[in-house]
Write a protein that holds these residues in place. Structure first.
Motif, PDB file in Angstrom:
ATOM      1  N   ARG A 496       0.847  -1.212  -0.209  1.00 37.76           N
ATOM      2  CA  ARG A 496       0.068  -0.054  -0.052  1.00 37.76           C
ATOM      3  C   ARG A 496       0.965   1.299   0.044  1.00 37.76           C
ATOM      4  O   ARG A 496       2.060   1.400   0.776  1.00 37.76           O
ATOM      5  CB  ARG A 496      -0.784   0.055   1.250  1.00 37.76           C
ATOM      6  N   ASP A 497       0.541   2.008  -0.831  1.00 39.50           N
ATOM      7  CA  ASP A 497       1.367   3.466  -0.924  1.00 39.50           C
ATOM      8  C   ASP A 497       0.433   4.593  -1.432  1.00 39.50           C
ATOM      9  O   ASP A 497      -0.279   4.446  -2.478  1.00 39.50           O
ATOM     10  CB  ASP A 497       2.471   3.438  -2.155  1.00 39.50           C
ATOM     11  N   ASN A 498       0.360   5.668  -0.602  1.00 38.20           N
ATOM     12  CA  ASN A 498      -0.718   6.777  -0.613  1.00 38.20           C
ATOM     13  C   ASN A 498      -0.181   7.858  -1.812  1.00 38.20           C
ATOM     14  O   ASN A 498      -1.028   8.884  -1.749  1.00 38.20           O
ATOM     15  CB  ASN A 498      -1.124   7.154   0.538  1.00 38.20           C
ATOM     16  N   SER A 509      -9.563   4.303  -2.394  1.00 37.09           N
ATOM     17  CA  SER A 509     -10.160   5.300  -3.485  1.00 37.09           C
ATOM     18  C   SER A 509     -11.296   5.958  -2.711  1.00 37.09           C
ATOM     19  O   SER A 509     -12.100   5.322  -2.082  1.00 37.09           O
ATOM     20  CB  SER A 509     -10.476   4.614  -4.759  1.00 37.09           C
ATOM     21  N   ASP A 510     -11.192   7.402  -2.828  1.00 38.34           N
ATOM     22  CA  ASP A 510     -12.271   8.155  -2.345  1.00 38.34           C
ATOM     23  C   ASP A 510     -13.906   7.761  -2.738  1.00 38.34           C
ATOM     24  O   ASP A 510     -13.831   7.535  -3.948  1.00 38.34           O
ATOM     25  CB  ASP A 510     -12.033   9.561  -2.571  1.00 38.34           C
ATOM     26  N   GLY A 511     -14.528   7.400  -1.787  1.00 39.81           N
ATOM     27  CA  GLY A 511     -16.093   7.040  -2.236  1.00 39.81           C
ATOM     28  C   GLY A 511     -16.744   8.091  -3.103  1.00 39.81           C
ATOM     29  O   GLY A 511     -17.399   7.831  -3.824  1.00 39.81           O
ATOM     30  N   ASN A 512     -16.477   9.299  -2.706  1.00 40.42           N
ATOM     31  CA  ASN A 512     -16.933  10.464  -3.546  1.00 40.42           C
ATOM     32  C   ASN A 512     -16.693  10.594  -4.911  1.00 40.42           C
ATOM     33  O   ASN A 512     -17.222  11.183  -5.900  1.00 40.42           O
ATOM     34  CB  ASN A 512     -16.812  11.761  -2.689  1.00 40.42           C
ATOM     35  N   LYS A 525     -34.527   9.008 -10.216  1.00 40.46           N
ATOM     36  CA  LYS A 525     -33.316   8.590 -10.863  1.00 40.46           C
ATOM     37  C   LYS A 525     -32.170   9.449 -10.713  1.00 40.46           C
ATOM     38  O   LYS A 525     -31.222   9.415 -11.200  1.00 40.46           O
ATOM     39  CB  LYS A 525     -33.549   8.470 -12.273  1.00 40.46           C
ATOM     40  N   SER A 526     -32.008  10.000  -9.466  1.00 38.55           N
ATOM     41  CA  SER A 526     -30.957  10.918  -9.043  1.00 38.55           C
ATOM     42  C   SER A 526     -29.650   9.905  -8.490  1.00 38.55           C
ATOM     43  O   SER A 526     -30.024   8.945  -7.794  1.00 38.55           O
ATOM     44  CB  SER A 526     -31.229  12.036  -8.305  1.00 38.55           C
ATOM     45  N   LYS A 527     -28.741  10.399  -8.778  1.00 39.87           N
ATOM     46  CA  LYS A 527     -27.443   9.715  -8.051  1.00 39.87           C
ATOM     47  C   LYS A 527     -26.408  10.824  -7.378  1.00 39.87           C
ATOM     48  O   LYS A 527     -26.570  11.916  -7.476  1.00 39.87           O
ATOM     49  CB  LYS A 527     -26.567   9.422  -9.141  1.00 39.87           C
ATOM     50  N   VAL A 528     -25.846  10.246  -6.404  1.00 45.29           N
ATOM     51  CA  VAL A 528     -24.901  11.013  -5.356  1.00 45.29           C
ATOM     52  C   VAL A 528     -23.754  10.448  -5.283  1.00 45.29           C
ATOM     53  O   VAL A 528     -23.627   9.497  -5.451  1.00 45.29           O
ATOM     54  CB  VAL A 528     -25.880  11.170  -3.919  1.00 45.29           C
ATOM     55  N   PRO A 529     -22.742  11.243  -4.706  1.00 45.98           N
ATOM     56  CA  PRO A 529     -21.363  10.728  -4.571  1.00 45.98           C
ATOM     57  C   PRO A 529     -21.744   9.686  -3.130  1.00 45.98           C
ATOM     58  O   PRO A 529     -22.304   9.865  -2.393  1.00 45.98           O
ATOM     59  CB  PRO A 529     -20.608  11.998  -3.869  1.00 45.98           C
ATOM     60  N   ALA A 530     -20.751   8.515  -3.387  1.00 47.53           N
ATOM     61  CA  ALA A 530     -21.016   7.479  -2.597  1.00 47.53           C
ATOM     62  C   ALA A 530     -20.687   7.596  -1.165  1.00 47.53           C
ATOM     63  O   ALA A 530     -21.316   7.230  -0.171  1.00 47.53           O
ATOM     64  CB  ALA A 530     -20.160   6.270  -3.090  1.00 47.53           C
ATOM     65  N   GLY A 531     -19.612   8.587  -0.797  1.00 45.79           N
ATOM     66  CA  GLY A 531     -19.447   8.691   0.400  1.00 45.79           C
ATOM     67  C   GLY A 531     -18.578   7.751   1.091  1.00 45.79           C
ATOM     68  O   GLY A 531     -17.880   6.778   0.448  1.00 45.79           O
ATOM     69  N   ILE A 701     -19.520  -1.042  -0.729  1.00 46.33           N
ATOM     70  CA  ILE A 701     -18.658  -2.067   0.033  1.00 46.33           C
ATOM     71  C   ILE A 701     -17.172  -1.832   0.326  1.00 46.33           C
ATOM     72  O   ILE A 701     -16.833  -1.583   1.572  1.00 46.33           O
ATOM     73  CB  ILE A 701     -18.834  -3.626  -0.231  1.00 46.33           C
ATOM     74  N   GLY A 702     -16.591  -1.105  -0.547  1.00 49.43           N
ATOM     75  CA  GLY A 702     -15.326  -0.452  -0.731  1.00 49.43           C
ATOM     76  C   GLY A 702     -14.968  -0.179  -2.113  1.00 49.43           C
ATOM     77  O   GLY A 702     -15.607  -0.547  -2.922  1.00 49.43           O
ATOM     78  N   ALA A 703     -13.925   0.490  -1.938  1.00 52.70           N
ATOM     79  CA  ALA A 703     -13.259   1.132  -3.122  1.00 52.70           C
ATOM     80  C   ALA A 703     -11.613   1.039  -3.232  1.00 52.70           C
ATOM     81  O   ALA A 703     -11.113   1.123  -2.140  1.00 52.70           O
ATOM     82  CB  ALA A 703     -13.636   2.338  -3.425  1.00 52.70           C
ATOM     83  N   VAL A 704     -11.014   0.664  -4.203  1.00 54.55           N
ATOM     84  CA  VAL A 704      -9.692   0.658  -4.063  1.00 54.55           C
ATOM     85  C   VAL A 704      -9.161   1.241  -5.548  1.00 54.55           C
ATOM     86  O   VAL A 704      -9.892   1.388  -6.427  1.00 54.55           O
ATOM     87  CB  VAL A 704      -9.114  -0.896  -4.075  1.00 54.55           C
ATOM     88  N   ARG A 705      -7.813   1.797  -5.480  1.00 53.21           N
ATOM     89  CA  ARG A 705      -6.973   2.393  -6.453  1.00 53.21           C
ATOM     90  C   ARG A 705      -5.718   1.452  -6.564  1.00 53.21           C
ATOM     91  O   ARG A 705      -5.272   1.181  -5.654  1.00 53.21           O
ATOM     92  CB  ARG A 705      -6.797   3.725  -6.433  1.00 53.21           C
ATOM     93  N   VAL A 706      -5.555   0.824  -7.812  1.00 57.25           N
ATOM     94  CA  VAL A 706      -4.259   0.121  -7.997  1.00 57.25           C
ATOM     95  C   VAL A 706      -3.554   0.978  -9.112  1.00 57.25           C
ATOM     96  O   VAL A 706      -4.184   1.602 -10.123  1.00 57.25           O
ATOM     97  CB  VAL A 706      -4.598  -1.060  -8.557  1.00 57.25           C
ATOM     98  N   SER A 707      -2.346   1.191  -8.732  1.00 59.45           N
ATOM     99  CA  SER A 707      -1.383   2.114  -9.752  1.00 59.45           C
ATOM    100  C   SER A 707      -0.215   1.275 -10.351  1.00 59.45           C
ATOM    101  O   SER A 707       0.487   0.675  -9.588  1.00 59.45           O
ATOM    102  CB  SER A 707      -0.882   3.230  -9.001  1.00 59.45           C
ATOM    103  N   HIS A 708      -0.250   1.253 -11.754  1.00 58.19           N
ATOM    104  CA  HIS A 708       1.138   0.932 -12.435  1.00 58.19           C
ATOM    105  C   HIS A 708       1.536  -0.454 -12.045  1.00 58.19           C
ATOM    106  O   HIS A 708       2.683  -0.599 -11.430  1.00 58.19           O
ATOM    107  CB  HIS A 708       2.218   1.741 -12.336  1.00 58.19           C
ATOM    108  N   ILE A 709       0.572  -1.600 -12.043  1.00 59.39           N
ATOM    109  CA  ILE A 709       0.736  -2.782 -11.614  1.00 59.39           C
ATOM    110  C   ILE A 709       1.974  -3.530 -12.375  1.00 59.39           C
ATOM    111  O   ILE A 709       1.746  -3.364 -13.677  1.00 59.39           O
ATOM    112  CB  ILE A 709      -0.236  -3.704 -11.441  1.00 59.39           C
ATOM    113  N   GLU A 710       2.948  -3.978 -11.781  1.00 58.42           N
ATOM    114  CA  GLU A 710       3.896  -4.944 -12.640  1.00 58.42           C
ATOM    115  C   GLU A 710       3.428  -6.624 -12.806  1.00 58.42           C
ATOM    116  O   GLU A 710       3.246  -6.749 -11.541  1.00 58.42           O
ATOM    117  CB  GLU A 710       5.317  -4.913 -12.144  1.00 58.42           C
TER     118      GLU A 710
END
Length: 724
Positions: A496-498, A509-512, A525-531, A701-710
């Motif tokens: 993990r590296d921020n 990853s930010d839920g918003n 039918k409206s949508k909002v940032p997930a939070g 449930i959750g969110a993730v960001r993966v960066s430049h995977i080798e």
């Protein structure tokens, strides 16, 4: 409900392939009843026995087989089958897409009605009965005819077609930039937040012939001098998306009426119903006495999205049966395609927005020295959007749906008859048998979502308001995560590296960054940032092996086992990537406990049908090439309808093995992504779809960001023997 009630009927084509590989078509009269699909040699009278029947229930699906060629003519093929008895199927086709889509919608409507009756009879968790992969995802194929006039509707509308859905052939070859995925819905004028077409990436270059011409704002120092930046033309055409699409797909004499850069086109190889290799010679008018004409050999891949839009993409490739032709310079398409999106009708006439993108290297010695040549020829090609507009504007009545145009096989007067014979035999060799098609297309494309309950969830404002107060309390008391979890006890082999510029790592990853259904979704039918997320992402593993890795929570010491020892509950997503080397990226989400009666608890303890109908993924590519961003898109996708999902329920965990290889389209997109994975930053959010007012708003449930995977950083896991 009477089984004898006829829902829809009419003449269609029976399409198939014989064991020797040759296709056949027969005109047959199809009848769809409330529980039965049957066909006859002629219109039935009295008690005529049908040739074949198929019982329609909640286990049925409709596959989109795409366009198939038969003696030069193309038909749009659908296959209806029972998920539990896949050998029991009926394959039907039409000479125009509109008729095929009507049948698709009618059949899916019957399936929906069956499921609604099942739900009303007491199975409250029955949303859909298909486990797997939806054959589609379809984003590529959609039966939602009404949505073609309301591209702004969110995925729930477009989803109605997505349930029993479609297979999109084998997916594009790895070399093809598949920007087909959720791109369409993002191109509509209401969805203006698509990064690929925001001001950050494109600038208006000029207005010409009623078109807006844009140029991509990216660094292209690595490109050949003759390969320009990507450019696109955007215009409005007064016609249906289907009519425009069929014209765009044509490679015969009709193309001369709207494409001034077209000279000749032919079919080199039909890969599957959505992918073909074409030969195309260009008619460029820039000093033709001194500049040699250009020709192309490229892969064309297309799909229909659930909002009624069409996406066509192409990229150059070499083919043994399409060598460079004498007297031509072989140009190279780096990326290109059309996006045809529905708009609201005006004065009773249908309208569509057409976007034509092209990035091409025209090759030749003079291109690098005469800059005006490249841009002039590119603008000439993009100007075909104006040709489409004028073609339809000069036709008052189009009562009959146009037939899908003829596509002739590749021939060349400069080639011998021996080579022609070689091409024909090659085409037969590459054409899969019907059994192969059924096996390879058992699952279809991804990246769009569906809910059979969506159209039943529109409620009046008074009823909805009364539920909001209850929902507020439920959200606060039941869905919020409890105390903080000690993250130091968890570990995974992917670090993990921020930091923003970190590589080969993950972070939260930010839920918003993700938009989900609001409390008022059923009403407006409206949508909002997930939070805030419901669960905590505590570790990520990056595995590889010679075979697919199932049930990875067996691995001794994994984050799910650590969480179980501490009395915590885990949901584990195992994203399985097929190939010569199999990869798995595993995400471990942990919470203190599941709230009884919550949507998340019902999902965890529900049956597979309920889980498949609710498990949703929202993808995004904040950093990456334009073509990859379009391929992945950002439209929510019901994973259980797009790919095969295997659910493993343990005492303190639920593992979800997501077999991306089960979807041909997902596999095709993945082939593109894997090739450039080290250059990408990918966001993924997982959630359970909320359909009813008492389930809303949606929560991640959750969110993730993966960066430049080798790829090289993946390790081979040691999995304990599965004693179950």
């Amino acid at each position: 409900m009477s089984n004898s009630k006829v829902v829809y009927e009419g003449w269609m084509v029976r399409y198939g392939r014989r064991k020797i590989g040759r296709s056949y078509i027969h005109m047959r009269y199809f009848v769809l009843e409330t529980r039965l699909l049957a066909y006859y040699k002629k219109k039935p009278q009295d008690n005529v026995v049908p040739i074949k029947t198929l019982l329609i229930d909640g286990n049925c699906r409709v596959e989109d087989r795409g366009l198939k060629t038969h003696h030069g003519h193309m038909v749009y093929v659908l296959s209806v089958y029972d998920k539990k008895e896949k050998h029991n199927r009926i394959t039907m086709a039409a000479f125009n897409i509109q008729e095929a889509l009507i049948w698709k919608e009618k059949i899916e409507c019957v399936i929906d009605q069956y499921q609604d009756s099942q739900a009303a009879s007491g199975n409250k968790f029955l949303s859909f009965e298909y486990k797997s992969g939806m054959d589609n995802g379809r984003t590529a194929s959609s039966s939602d005819r009404e949505s073609q006039f309301s591209a702004g509707d969110d995925e729930n509308e477009s989803q109605r077609s997505l349930s029993r859905r479609t297979t999109i052939g084998k997916g594009p070859p790895d070399s093809v930039f598949d920007w087909t995925r959720e791109i369409d819905s993002d191109f509509t004028n209401q969805n203006s937040n698509n990064q690929a077409f925001s001001r950050k990436y494109w600038r208006l270059l000029q207005c010409q012939n009623g078109l807006r011409i844009f140029e991509e704002l990216v660094e292209v120092d690595f490109l050949p001098k003759s390969c320009s930046r990507a450019m696109k033309a955007v215009g409005v055409v007064e016609s249906t998306c289907e009519e425009i699409f069929e014209l765009v797909m044509s490679m015969d004499a009709t193309r001369f009426e709207w494409d001034c850069s077209f000279q000749y086109g032919s079919l080199v190889e039909e890969v599957d119903g959505h992918t073909a290799i074409l030969y195309h010679s260009l008619q460029l008018d820039w000093f033709p006495m001194f500049v040699w004409p250009r020709d192309l050999c490229y892969v064309r891949y297309w799909r229909r999205n659930d909002d009624g839009s069409y996406v066509v993409l192409f990229r150059s490739r070499e083919h043994e049966n399409c060598a460079p032709q004498p007297g031509f310079v072989r140009a190279h398409i780096e990326s290109g395609g059309f996006n045809i999106s529905p708009m609201k009708p005006r004065n009773g006439r249908p309208r569509a927005q057409v976007q034509h993108l092209m990035q091409i290297d025209l090759k030749g010695w003079g291109v690098g020295y005469i800059s005006s040549f490249q841009q002039h020829c590119l603008l000439q090609m993009l100007n075909c959007v104006a040709g489409l507009r004028e073609y339809f504007s000069q036709t008052d009545n189009r009562t009959a749906a146009p037939r899908i145009p003829v596509m002739v096989n590749m021939t060349s007067v400069s080639n011998s008859s021996k080579r022609s014979h070689k091409l024909n035999s090659s085409s037969v060799h590459h054409s899969p048998s019907l059994d192969q098609i059924q096996a390879e297309n058992k699952n279809g494309a991804l990246m769009d979502e569906y809910s059979d309950e969506d159209e039943d969830q529109v409620v009046d404002q008074e009823t909805f308001s009364s539920s909001i107060e209850i929902e507020d309390k439920r959200t606060a008391d039941e869905e919020e995560p409890q105390d903080q979890i000690d993250l130091s006890i968890f570990s995974g082999n992917l670090r993990r590296d921020n930091h923003d510029k970190a590589r080969d790592c993950w972070t939260l990853s930010d839920g918003n960054n993700f938009r989900v259904r609001s409390k008022q979704f059923c009403y407006d039918k409206s949508k909002v940032p997930a939070g805030k997320h419901l669960m905590e992402l505590v570790a990520v593993d990056w595995f590889k092996d010679s075979k697919r890795m199932d049930h990875v929570t067996r691995r001794r010491g994994c984050a799910a086992q650590v969480a179980s020892d501490k009395g915590l509950f885990s949901i584990v997503f195992n994203l399985q990537v097929p190939g010569s080397t199999h990869y798995s990226m595993v995400f471990y989400f942990v919470t203190k406990k599941l709230v009884p009666g919550s949507l998340l608890q019902r999902f965890v303890d529900g049956d597979d049908e309920f889980r498949n109908s609710r498990l949703k993924l929202i993808p995004s590519v904040p950093k990456g090439s334009w073509i990859v961003r379009q391929s992945v898109g950002s439209t929510p996708c019901l994973l259980g309808k797009a790919v095969d999902c295997n659910y493993i329920r343990g005492p303190k965990y639920l593992e979800i093995d997501v077999d991306i290889g089960s979807s041909t389209v997902a596999n095709g997109v993945l082939g593109l992504v894997i090739g450039v994975i080290t250059t990408l930053v990918v966001d993924m959010a997982f959630l359970v779809q909320a359909n009813t007012p008492n389930e809303l708003p949606e929560r991640l449930i959750g969110a993730v960001r993966v960066s430049h995977i080798e790829l090289s950083s993946a390790i081979v896991p040691v999995l304990e023997s599965d004693t179950t």
